[in-house]
Write a protein that holds these residues in place. Structure first.
Motif, PDB file in Angstrom:
ATOM      1  N   GLN A  45       0.817  -1.203   0.053  1.00 35.70           N
ATOM      2  CA  GLN A  45       0.037   0.085   0.138  1.00 35.70           C
ATOM      3  C   GLN A  45       0.761   1.175  -0.037  1.00 35.70           C
ATOM      4  O   GLN A  45       0.269   2.273   0.047  1.00 35.70           O
ATOM      5  N   CYS A  48       6.827   2.019  -1.984  1.00 36.80           N
ATOM      6  CA  CYS A  48       8.098   2.171  -1.657  1.00 36.80           C
ATOM      7  C   CYS A  48       9.082   0.925  -2.509  1.00 36.80           C
ATOM      8  O   CYS A  48      10.236   1.032  -2.522  1.00 36.80           O
ATOM      9  N   CYS A  49       8.254  -0.297  -2.329  1.00 42.14           N
ATOM     10  CA  CYS A  49       9.237  -1.384  -2.867  1.00 42.14           C
ATOM     11  C   CYS A  49       8.925  -1.586  -4.334  1.00 42.14           C
ATOM     12  O   CYS A  49       9.178  -2.700  -4.928  1.00 42.14           O
ATOM     13  N   CYS A  61       6.674  -6.255  -2.554  1.00 36.74           N
ATOM     14  CA  CYS A  61       6.329  -6.818  -1.165  1.00 36.74           C
ATOM     15  C   CYS A  61       5.369  -7.913  -1.292  1.00 36.74           C
ATOM     16  O   CYS A  61       5.047  -8.648  -0.339  1.00 36.74           O
TER      17      CYS A  61
HETATM   18  S1  FES Z   1       4.123  -1.280  -0.829  1.00 32.87           S
HETATM   19 FE1  FES Z   1       4.664  -0.825   0.991  1.00 32.87          FE
HETATM   20  S2  FES Z   1       6.691  -2.018   1.234  1.00 32.87           S
HETATM   21 FE2  FES Z   1       5.550  -2.645  -0.530  1.00 32.87          FE
END
Ligand code: FES
Ligand code: FES
Length: 879
Positions: A45, A48-49, A61
């Motif tokens: 959500q 960042c990954c 993730c």
């Molecule tokens: S979307 Fe938040 S760490 Fe993967």
């Protein structure tokens, strides 16, 4: 285990993957690819990954690793050098990043978006970024960066990165390019030979007696190297910034007091093994009824929450004038009770800590805390070692907003490193992070405020009760600050204020951007609107008539002698305010004031060392924390301005080489104090340069800067016959305009910043604060049931996405602060102080409903936003 083969950044790779292992884990742990960050795994959500899988953006993730068998995976490390330069430059030019933790994921999304043929509008860009969360920027400048990238991909030249200039220059952020590409490591990205990974065991209960902690199954688990519990702590188990009331491990026989309490910590060969072994620590509890209501908690006979203090953590009381008589004589009086909610900082980088034993026997602690010298002091006490056995270093963090002031996992990490003799890294999951660190206080606020027939305020009687949760943190100071700012930036001749902070078994509450002032601002601005209606004047006029000016008396009794720019901020928004009303729009207005510096009698320091290096640089050592707000850039600009040297000469560094501890990076004081420390040191270097020395002549020289502010007064006290609660104040006026459906349309934010050392970063701080303030007003909350947050999902917690942001227009007003560096006064907190009040005013103008409780989810503005929707079944208990 399954073997997969895939193309990673153009190279064929094989990996053995465990059932349930994510692509993110494989990228970071197996292949040491660190541009994708873990901020919410496995929620998918925050963005960042992000990785591109077969050319499509995927949150790595939430992608099972075995699903990429036979596919191609691209991360920023695999993007061409030329393209990487483009992204780095665009983010720097636009100032599109602050802490930079969200930025690599965003950059990859932006690559994908801007590789499309069609030119996207700003609205389309914002929608395209919906899978991403940024807690710092308010997205305005991220969208600016995307527009630059689109243009550059169509052949237009990018503006140059500003890399020169001192005070007043729009100097690019220090390390901005590396941050944009994920090249500058955060704590969780730093490796060390022989590194062990750690995981913690947290209490599932808000209150329970711990009968037994049995670690035998965890110790026997293959790959586990050590398990620490309270029994292993050689020094003082209790930590705390003001009161040592927070155990870094809860011992058998004691009570757990919150769902973030630590029972044990495991060090193992991999993060997965550490997590699995943590699940094998058997803790036997005797659950006890938790104390959840602050009003109940302070009643006689309530169970005591914390063994170190009774349930009344603090009481702040002060009065000026005869309030009862003044209220009785007032033409108009309004009364009411306003209430605000607990919210989560949701800094994007969860807590992380790394401890590395050094050959000389010391421990090198890499921390992301907001006061690295406080971290050192507390960790040394836990270890039972002198402080000089610890070398502490700040790794500039991925956002904090007050939530990284208290210790989190630094002591547990250091203990495991001591127990094993090996480097240990501990990184919290998002859920653990939310359970552990202190939140923004819910405060119930009763107000009675009067005015005369012309609307001039006569008196205010205020009573505040804050839920401080299970540990003191800085909760007493938060309520003290709420009390001190209870009347906002208005002239009130008679004042009576009482503020109580109560212990409960809810998650602890402590520092968060605004530090209690956002809450009372919401209440007093509501009172001002209600009184304006009774007098028959509009909100702007009511505020202008009561605005504090030089010579007036602040709520605490401090006579304001300088740098009060409130009137200028009101004048700056006047035209826009009346124009929007003239167009029939629903408009709200609110003013704000926020102290810079802790004040209240605290002795405060700004410290700096400049060290001239043989390579032609000058290392700038300081003691405050860079957390995205741009401190390192600001200190560099101060030093460059004084010395006349180019900014790139200076290499800022925050570590324990010198004794530069100056307490927490809090209260909008890092620019005020740290900037003056840098100026002081730079003047000494400048003197040598003026005497004809070159930097080459001065290699090895150290220049010490130190300033002290010791003339503020504690509540109820005077110095030299004067009340001086704070050194400096920021002032602001914000206007919120709704569209025809009652949704957010536009925010105009006029702020007196004293002097904008970096105007672009000032704007960015205010834009990011407004974003946080709008979420606070409308969608953000962290309700708990039996002391446990009912949700850990980022979308439900309610932080706004790019597409939810209205247009934000920042107006910088400069009313120089004589005690600040070059007139600056700090801008970190005030950006969201007036926002909720202005939103409430706009909503009232739209539908006639006066809302007195946050978040205002029952409003059309909130309903237009598709985050913050907690299923009803999960939220049957508030606060
Ligand atoms: S979307 Fe938040 S760490 Fe993967
Ligand atoms: S810059 Fe986006 S979270 Fe900090």
């Amino acid at each position: 285990m399954k073997t997969i083969t895939f193309q990673l950044n153009g190279e064929e790779k094989r990996a053995e993957v465990h059932p349930g292992q994510s692509l993110l884990e494989v990228l970071r742990e197996t292949f040491k690819i660190t541009s994708p960050k873990d901020a919410c795994a496995p929620q998918g959500q925050c963005g960042c990954c992000l990785a591109l899988v077969d050319g499509r953006p995927k949150t790595s993730c939430s992608v099972p690793a075995d699903k990429v068998d036979g596919k191609t995976v691209l991360t920023l490390e695999g993007v061409s050098t030329e393209e990487r330069r483009l992204y780095a430059r665009a983010f720097q030019v636009a100032a599109g990043l602050q802490c930079g933790f969200c930025t690599p994921g965003l950059t990859l999304r932006i690559k994908w978006l801007t590789d499309q043929e069609r030119l996207l509008t700003r609205d389309e860009i914002a929608k395209g970024l919906d899978g991403h969360l940024c807690r710092c920027t308010g997205y305005v400048k991220i969208v600016d960066a995307v527009e630059l990238i689109q243009s550059a991909k169509r052949g237009q030249a990018l503006p140059a990165v500003v890399d020169s200039g001192g005070v007043g220059a729009r100097l690019a952020k220090y390390q901005g390019g590396e941050l944009a590409l994920g090249d500058r490591p955060f704590v969780a990205d730093i490796d060390a030979p022989g590194l062990l990974h750690a995981a913690v065991v947290l209490s599932p209960h808000a209150r329970a007696r711990v009968i037994r902690v049995d670690t035998s199954r965890a110790r026997a688990y293959p790959g586990v190297v050590a398990v620490a519990t309270a029994r292993d702590v050689p020094g003082d188990r209790w930590v705390g910034l003001i009161y040592k009331d927070w155990p870094c491990f809860v011992a058998e026989g004691e009570e757990v007091r919150a769902v973030g309490d630590v029972l044990a910590a495991v060090a193992a060969d991999s993060p997965r093994i550490a997590r699995e072994a943590a699940g094998l620590v058997d803790v036997e509890y005797e659950p006890l009824p938790p104390v959840l209501d602050p009003a109940e908690a302070i009643r006689p006979g309530a169970p005591r929450v914390n063994p170190k203090h009774d349930n009344v953590l603090s009481t702040t009381r002060f009065a000026r004038g005869d309030v009862e008589a003044a209220l009785a004589a007032s033409t108009h009086v309004v009364t009411g009770t306003w209430a605000t909610q607990r919210i989560e900082h949701l800094f994007l980088e969860p807590e992380a800590s790394l401890a590395v034993p050094l050959p000389d026997g010391r421990l090198h602690l890499y921390t992301q805390g907001q006061g690295i010298f406080d971290d050192r002091r507390q960790v040394a006490a836990v270890l039972g070692e002198p402080e000089d056995r610890l070398f502490v270093e700040l790794v500039p963090n991925g956002g904090a907003f007050g939530g990284k002031e208290d210790m989190s996992i630094q002591a547990q990490t250091a203990l495991l490193a001591r127990m094993t003799g090996r480097p240990v890294r501990l990184v919290l999951t998002r859920e653990q992070s939310i359970r552990m660190h202190p939140k923004r206080h819910p405060i119930t606020m009763s107000y009675a405020v009067g005015c005369d027939a012309e609307g001039r305020l006569t008196a205010a009687k205020v009573s505040l009760l804050g839920d401080s949760g299970a540990y003191a943190s800085v909760g007493g100071k938060v309520l003290e600050r709420a009390a001190g700012h209870a009347c906002g930036p208005y002239r009130v001749p008679a004042v009576q204020v009482e503020a109580i902070a109560a212990y409960t078994n809810n998650p602890p509450c402590g520092a968060m951007r605004g530090f209690g002032v956002n809450q009372t601002s919401f209440a007093i601005e509501g009172c001002i609107d209600l009184l304006a209606a009774k007098v028959g004047i509009d909100g702007w006029e009511m505020r202008f008539r009561n605005a504090l000016r030089v010579g007036d008396t602040f709520t605490t009794g401090q006579v304001l002698e300088k740098s009060v720019g409130l009137e200028k901020t009101l004048l700056a928004v006047k035209e826009a305010y009346y124009a929007a009303r003239g167009q029939g729009r629903a408009v709200g207005i609110a003013c704000g004031v926020k102290n810079s510096g802790i004040g209240n009698g605290a002795i405060e320091y700004g410290k700096c060392r400049l060290v001239v290096e043989a390579n032609g640089t000058v290392v700038l050592y300081a003691g405050f924390t860079e957390m995205g707000q741009g401190l390192l850039t600001i200190l560099t600009q101060c030093a460059a301005e004084v010395t006349g040297l180019p900014p790139r000469t200076f290499v800022p560094r925050i570590d324990g080489r010198f004794e530069l501890g100056a307490g927490q990076t809090t209260g909008s004081r890092a620019t005020l104090l740290g900037g003056r420390g840098a100026v002081d040191a730079a003047r000494k270097l400048r003197a040598d340069l003026d005497r004809g020395s070159s930097l080459a002549d001065l290699v090895g020289r150290e220049y010490a800067g130190e300033i002290v502010i010791d003339d503020t007064t504690a509540p109820g006290q005077t110095k030299n016959g004067k009340v001086k609660t704070h050194t400096s104040f920021g002032w602001a006026t914000q206007v919120v305009v709704l569209d025809g459906s009652g949704a957010l349309d536009r925010v105009i934010a006029a702020h007196d910043v004293g002097r904008a050392i970096n105007p672009q970063q000032c704007e960015a701080q205010i834009e990011g604060s407004v974003h946080m303030g709008l979420g606070y007003a409308l969608t953000e909350e962290l309700p708990c049931r039996d002391g446990m947050p009912v949700t850990f999902k980022l979308r439900e917690i309610g932080v706004l996405r790019a597409q939810h942001m209205p247009t934000v227009e920042v107006i910088l007003v400069e009313e120089p602060e004589p005690e600040g560096p070059f007139g600056a006064k700090g801008v970190g907190e005030i950006g969201l102080v007036p926002t909720a009040g202005a939103v409430a005013g706009a909503l009232h103008a739209f539908d006639g409903v006066r809302r007195m409780r946050l978040p205002m989810k029952d409003s059309p503005a909130a309903r237009a936003i598709n985050v913050g929707r907690i299923p009803d079944a999960e939220r049957d208990r508030w606060h």
